[in-house]
Motif scaffolding. Structure first.
Motif, PDB file in Angstrom:
ATOM      1  N   MET A  72      29.099  78.106 -64.827  1.00 14.93           N
ATOM      2  CA  MET A  72      29.488  77.381 -66.040  1.00 14.93           C
ATOM      3  C   MET A  72      29.962  75.976 -65.650  1.00 14.93           C
ATOM      4  SD  MET A  72      32.103  78.434 -69.032  1.00 14.93           S
ATOM      5  CE  MET A  72      32.504  77.270 -70.288  1.00 14.93           C
ATOM      6  N   SER A  73      29.751  75.066 -66.563  1.00  9.18           N
ATOM      7  CA  SER A  73      30.176  73.689 -66.368  1.00  9.18           C
ATOM      8  C   SER A  73      31.463  73.450 -67.164  1.00  9.18           C
ATOM      9  CB  SER A  73      29.079  72.755 -66.864  1.00  9.18           C
ATOM     10  OG  SER A  73      29.537  71.430 -66.848  1.00  9.18           O
ATOM     11  N   TYR A  74      32.317  72.592 -66.647  1.00 10.45           N
ATOM     12  CA  TYR A  74      33.588  72.309 -67.302  1.00 10.45           C
ATOM     13  C   TYR A  74      33.742  70.837 -67.645  1.00 10.45           C
ATOM     14  CZ  TYR A  74      34.717  77.066 -66.140  1.00 10.45           C
ATOM     15  OH  TYR A  74      34.708  78.428 -66.064  1.00 10.45           O
ATOM     16  N   TYR A  75      32.621  70.182 -67.978  1.00 11.66           N
ATOM     17  CA  TYR A  75      32.722  68.833 -68.504  1.00 11.66           C
ATOM     18  C   TYR A  75      33.397  68.883 -69.871  1.00 11.66           C
ATOM     19  CZ  TYR A  75      29.507  67.077 -64.933  1.00 11.66           C
ATOM     20  OH  TYR A  75      28.931  66.715 -63.747  1.00 11.66           O
ATOM     21  N   TRP A  76      33.918  67.748 -70.307  1.00 12.06           N
ATOM     22  CA  TRP A  76      34.600  67.628 -71.593  1.00 12.06           C
ATOM     23  C   TRP A  76      33.742  68.203 -72.722  1.00 12.06           C
ATOM     24  CZ3 TRP A  76      33.518  64.744 -76.028  1.00 12.06           C
ATOM     25  CH2 TRP A  76      34.573  64.581 -76.927  1.00 12.06           C
ATOM     26  N   GLU A  77      32.441  67.922 -72.681  1.00 11.11           N
ATOM     27  CA  GLU A  77      31.538  68.381 -73.747  1.00 11.11           C
ATOM     28  C   GLU A  77      31.441  69.904 -73.818  1.00 11.11           C
ATOM     29  OE1 GLU A  77      30.369  64.234 -72.736  1.00 11.11           O
ATOM     30  OE2 GLU A  77      30.865  65.997 -71.541  1.00 11.11           O
ATOM     31  N   ASP A  78      31.714  70.586 -72.724  1.00  8.31           N
ATOM     32  CA  ASP A  78      31.565  72.039 -72.663  1.00  8.31           C
ATOM     33  C   ASP A  78      32.787  72.788 -73.185  1.00  8.31           C
ATOM     34  OD1 ASP A  78      29.085  71.680 -71.356  1.00  8.31           O
ATOM     35  OD2 ASP A  78      30.112  71.485 -69.429  1.00  8.31           O
ATOM     36  N   LEU A  79      33.881  72.110 -73.362  1.00 10.00           N
ATOM     37  CA  LEU A  79      35.141  72.760 -73.735  1.00 10.00           C
ATOM     38  C   LEU A  79      35.410  72.574 -75.219  1.00 10.00           C
ATOM     39  CD1 LEU A  79      37.155  71.506 -70.655  1.00 10.00           C
ATOM     40  CD2 LEU A  79      35.998  73.705 -70.930  1.00 10.00           C
ATOM     41  N   GLU A  80      35.725  73.667 -75.896  1.00  5.24           N
ATOM     42  CA  GLU A  80      35.969  73.623 -77.335  1.00  5.24           C
ATOM     43  C   GLU A  80      37.371  74.140 -77.654  1.00  5.24           C
ATOM     44  OE1 GLU A  80      34.096  72.208 -79.570  1.00  5.24           O
ATOM     45  OE2 GLU A  80      32.544  71.758 -78.095  1.00  5.24           O
ATOM     46  N   PRO A  81      38.034  73.530 -78.639  1.00  6.49           N
ATOM     47  CA  PRO A  81      39.343  74.036 -79.045  1.00  6.49           C
ATOM     48  C   PRO A  81      39.281  75.541 -79.312  1.00  6.49           C
ATOM     49  CG  PRO A  81      38.927  71.943 -80.095  1.00  6.49           C
ATOM     50  CD  PRO A  81      37.639  72.339 -79.404  1.00  6.49           C
ATOM     51  N   GLY A  82      40.351  76.192 -78.896  1.00  2.88           N
ATOM     52  CA  GLY A  82      40.430  77.638 -79.053  1.00  2.88           C
ATOM     53  C   GLY A  82      40.222  78.389 -77.748  1.00  2.88           C
ATOM     54  N   ILE A  83      39.551  77.742 -76.769  1.00  2.00           N
ATOM     55  CA  ILE A  83      39.404  78.436 -75.488  1.00  2.00           C
ATOM     56  C   ILE A  83      40.774  78.534 -74.824  1.00  2.00           C
ATOM     57  CG2 ILE A  83      37.004  77.715 -75.161  1.00  2.00           C
ATOM     58  CD1 ILE A  83      38.109  75.858 -72.875  1.00  2.00           C
ATOM     59  N   SER A  84      40.946  79.566 -74.042  1.00  3.78           N
ATOM     60  CA  SER A  84      42.232  79.742 -73.371  1.00  3.78           C
ATOM     61  C   SER A  84      42.016  80.295 -71.975  1.00  3.78           C
ATOM     62  CB  SER A  84      43.143  80.660 -74.189  1.00  3.78           C
ATOM     63  OG  SER A  84      42.564  81.943 -74.286  1.00  3.78           O
ATOM     64  N   ASP A  85      43.045  80.187 -71.175  1.00  3.85           N
ATOM     65  CA  ASP A  85      43.024  80.698 -69.820  1.00  3.85           C
ATOM     66  C   ASP A  85      44.440  81.126 -69.469  1.00  3.85           C
ATOM     67  OD1 ASP A  85      41.797  81.414 -67.432  1.00  3.85           O
ATOM     68  OD2 ASP A  85      42.084  79.444 -66.530  1.00  3.85           O
ATOM     69  N   SER A  86      44.543  81.987 -68.482  1.00  4.31           N
ATOM     70  CA  SER A  86      45.865  82.434 -68.041  1.00  4.31           C
ATOM     71  C   SER A  86      45.983  82.228 -66.543  1.00  4.31           C
ATOM     72  CB  SER A  86      46.093  83.894 -68.418  1.00  4.31           C
ATOM     73  OG  SER A  86      45.105  84.711 -67.832  1.00  4.31           O
ATOM     74  N   PHE A  87      47.215  82.210 -66.064  1.00  7.35           N
ATOM     75  CA  PHE A  87      47.472  81.994 -64.645  1.00  7.35           C
ATOM     76  C   PHE A  87      48.748  82.724 -64.259  1.00  7.35           C
ATOM     77  CE2 PHE A  87      49.001  78.484 -67.178  1.00  7.35           C
ATOM     78  CZ  PHE A  87      50.309  78.309 -66.756  1.00  7.35           C
ATOM     79  N   GLY A  88      48.910  82.912 -62.960  1.00  4.14           N
ATOM     80  CA  GLY A  88      50.035  83.669 -62.446  1.00  4.14           C
ATOM     81  C   GLY A  88      49.580  85.096 -62.180  1.00  4.14           C
ATOM     82  N   PRO A  89      50.541  85.955 -61.917  1.00  2.13           N
ATOM     83  CA  PRO A  89      51.978  85.768 -61.982  1.00  2.13           C
ATOM     84  C   PRO A  89      52.527  85.044 -60.755  1.00  2.13           C
ATOM     85  CG  PRO A  89      51.503  87.999 -61.294  1.00  2.13           C
ATOM     86  CD  PRO A  89      50.176  87.329 -61.565  1.00  2.13           C
ATOM     87  N   PHE A  90      53.747  84.531 -60.920  1.00  8.88           N
ATOM     88  CA  PHE A  90      54.466  83.940 -59.800  1.00  8.88           C
ATOM     89  C   PHE A  90      55.939  84.336 -59.906  1.00  8.88           C
ATOM     90  CE2 PHE A  90      53.806  80.882 -63.179  1.00  8.88           C
ATOM     91  CZ  PHE A  90      55.014  80.220 -63.347  1.00  8.88           C
ATOM     92  N   THR A  91      56.522  84.604 -58.752  1.00  6.76           N
ATOM     93  CA  THR A  91      57.896  85.100 -58.689  1.00  6.76           C
ATOM     94  C   THR A  91      58.840  83.969 -58.310  1.00  6.76           C
ATOM     95  OG1 THR A  91      57.103  87.295 -58.064  1.00  6.76           O
ATOM     96  CG2 THR A  91      59.408  86.807 -57.605  1.00  6.76           C
ATOM     97  N   VAL A  92      59.971  83.914 -58.987  1.00  7.89           N
ATOM     98  CA  VAL A  92      60.980  82.886 -58.741  1.00  7.89           C
ATOM     99  C   VAL A  92      61.836  83.320 -57.548  1.00  7.89           C
ATOM    100  CG1 VAL A  92      62.878  81.573 -59.745  1.00  7.89           C
ATOM    101  CG2 VAL A  92      60.965  82.333 -61.198  1.00  7.89           C
ATOM    102  N   ASP A  93      61.821  82.511 -56.501  1.00  8.90           N
ATOM    103  CA  ASP A  93      62.515  82.806 -55.260  1.00  8.90           C
ATOM    104  C   ASP A  93      63.886  82.117 -55.229  1.00  8.90           C
ATOM    105  OD1 ASP A  93      62.206  83.725 -52.283  1.00  8.90           O
ATOM    106  OD2 ASP A  93      62.889  81.636 -52.199  1.00  8.90           O
TER     107      ASP A  93
END
Length: 154
Positions: free
Chosen positions: A1-22
């Motif tokens: 998949m390509s991630y140029y500006w033209e390829d991205l539409e409002p409503g798409i989402s992504d998640s990241f983590g988890p990360f632990t606080v040290d």
């Protein structure tokens, strides 16, 4: 998949983590960048509304950024199209973050704008939220990022 500006539409989402606080990182960050007693010392923190050692909000932002970049680098093509950020709007620290918390994030594309002055890039507005292990929102912000546009010959 390509991630140029033209390829991205409002409503798409992504998640990241988890990360632990040290705990040691909380203190080291505070010592260097936000040396307030409730970020540095358990006893001092116990006397505040936090009740215990709390991470700096700026440290929470830095941890969020590290987790986001790790995710971007794991998605082929994403990092290559990203051009950095122009700013952040609506930054809110909604709940304290404590050593031992396990955080995760999500970002949703809210708006995309064609740059009037830089035709090779577009602007993306992302709503990002950080959630702790109790499913409580601890941070929210709106980031304004720049993304490469598809080359005319591409």
């Amino acid at each position: 998949m390509s991630y140029y500006w033209e390829d991205l539409e409002p409503g798409i989402s992504d998640s990241f983590g988890p990360f632990t606080v040290d705990r040691e990182e909380v203190i080291a960050f505070a010592r260097r960048y936000d040396p307030q007693p409730f970020h540095l010392d358990e006893d001092a923190a116990a006397q505040t509304h936090f009740g215990r050692l709390a991470a700096s909000g700026w440290h929470t932002c830095a941890m969020m950024m590290a987790a986001m970049v790790e995710r971007w680098q794991a998605v082929p093509g994403w990092q290559e199209q990203s051009l950095g950020a122009m700013g952040i709007d609506e930054l809110r620290w909604k709940r304290p973050v404590f050593p031992g918390d396990v955080l995760r994030g999500s970002s949703e594309l809210i708006e995309k704008i064609a740059s009037r002055s830089r035709p090779e890039m577009g602007i993306l507005k992302w709503q990002t939220r950080i959630i702790n292990q109790h499913d409580e929102e601890v941070l929210s912000l709106m980031s304004i990022a720049m993304q490469k546009r598809r080359p005319a010959d591409g």
